[in-house]
Design an enzyme around this catalytic site. Structure first.
Site, PDB file in Angstrom:
ATOM      1  N   SER A 230       0.854  -1.189   0.000  1.00 31.72           N
ATOM      2  CA  SER A 230       0.000   0.000   0.000  1.00 31.72           C
ATOM      3  C   SER A 230       0.886   1.233   0.000  1.00 31.72           C
ATOM      4  CB  SER A 230      -0.884   0.011   1.254  1.00 31.72           C
ATOM      5  OG  SER A 230      -1.526   1.262   1.418  1.00 31.72           O
TER       6      SER A 230
ATOM      7  N   TYR B 173      -1.801  -0.411  10.598  1.00 32.03           N
ATOM      8  CA  TYR B 173      -1.940  -0.847   9.209  1.00 32.03           C
ATOM      9  C   TYR B 173      -0.731  -0.413   8.400  1.00 32.03           C
ATOM     10  CZ  TYR B 173      -3.541  -1.031   4.389  1.00 32.03           C
ATOM     11  OH  TYR B 173      -3.625  -1.273   3.040  1.00 32.03           O
TER      12      TYR B 173
END
Length: 238
Positions: free
Chosen positions: A141, A154
């Protein structure tokens, strides 16, 4: 077909980016081995691939569970005799300030987002090393390249994935195995729709198919060439 007879494992394959990758790779001739937690969605994926004359094995399982991972890898080898491509896609995020995150939520994100990548890589690599070829694409990501408010854990898991990817690349490139991290920005999935209080408009962000096309590019480069780290952004998310 660009991936004719290439055996491809896709994790988190039942929806979103994983499903888009499985469908596109199958369209290009790959034999798909798909793992996810939701059996009903996996059955739909299998039906869609096979209705277009493709091949798809499905495994209901948890990528953070070593037994589930070993089973999926071993059954894939039993069925197809090799593994050419591994797409470590499974992942999820819980968007909260650190002080509000529970330890269980922390453990879950680390387990799926990073431990799962480790486990599948660990158990697939021996087969790729033996055949002296292979491609591993870890769907990371853009949050793995910068800090993001309310996404600390995250983001940390995706930083870990990027560091792991870079290190593994140096370990196995001598076996002609190419290892890449693909870091998308905002993607129009249920996953990203819960992010932030003011997410970008859905027609402005990336689609799962955009990420799938990029993964296909990485997987089909000439064997002498390797894309090791790629950030994929929406052109104009505002």
């Amino acid at each position: 077909m660009l991936l004719d007879n290439k055996v491809t494992i896709v994790t988190g394959a039942s929806r979103g980016i994983g499903k888009a990758i499985a469908l596109l790779f199958a369209k290009e001739g790959a034999k798909i081995s798909a793992i996810a937690r939701t059996e009903e969605d996996l059955k739909k994926l299998k039906s869609e691939i096979e209705s277009n004359n493709g091949t798809c094995l499905i495994f209901k399982g948890d990528v953070s569970n070593e037994k589930d991972v070993k089973n999926a890898v071993e059954k894939t080898i039993e069925q197809f005799g090799k593994i050419d491509i591994l797409i470590n896609n499974a992942g999820f995020g819980i968007y909260k300030p650190v002080v509000e995150l529970t330890v269980d939520e922390f453990d879950s994100m680390v387990g799926v987002n990073f431990r799962g990548v480790f486990l599948f890589t660990k158990y697939v690599l021996p087969y790729m090393m033996k055949q002296n070829s292979g491609v591993i694409i870890n769907i990371s990501s853009i949050a793995g390249t910068l800090g993001v408010k309310n996404m600390a854990v995250y983001a940390a898991t995706k930083w870990a994935v990027n560091g792991f990817t870079e290190s593994i690349m140096h370990e196995v490139r001598e076996y002609n195995i190419r290892v890449a991290s693909l870091c998308p920005g905002s993607v129009d999935t249920n996953f990203s729709n819960v992010a932030g209080s003011n997410p970008p408009a859905r027609n402005k962000v990336l689609k799962p198919e955009d990420v799938a096309q990029t993964a296909l590019l990485i997987a089909t480069l000439p064997e002498r060439a390797m894309l090791s780290h790629l950030i994929l952004r929406p052109t104009n998310p505002k």
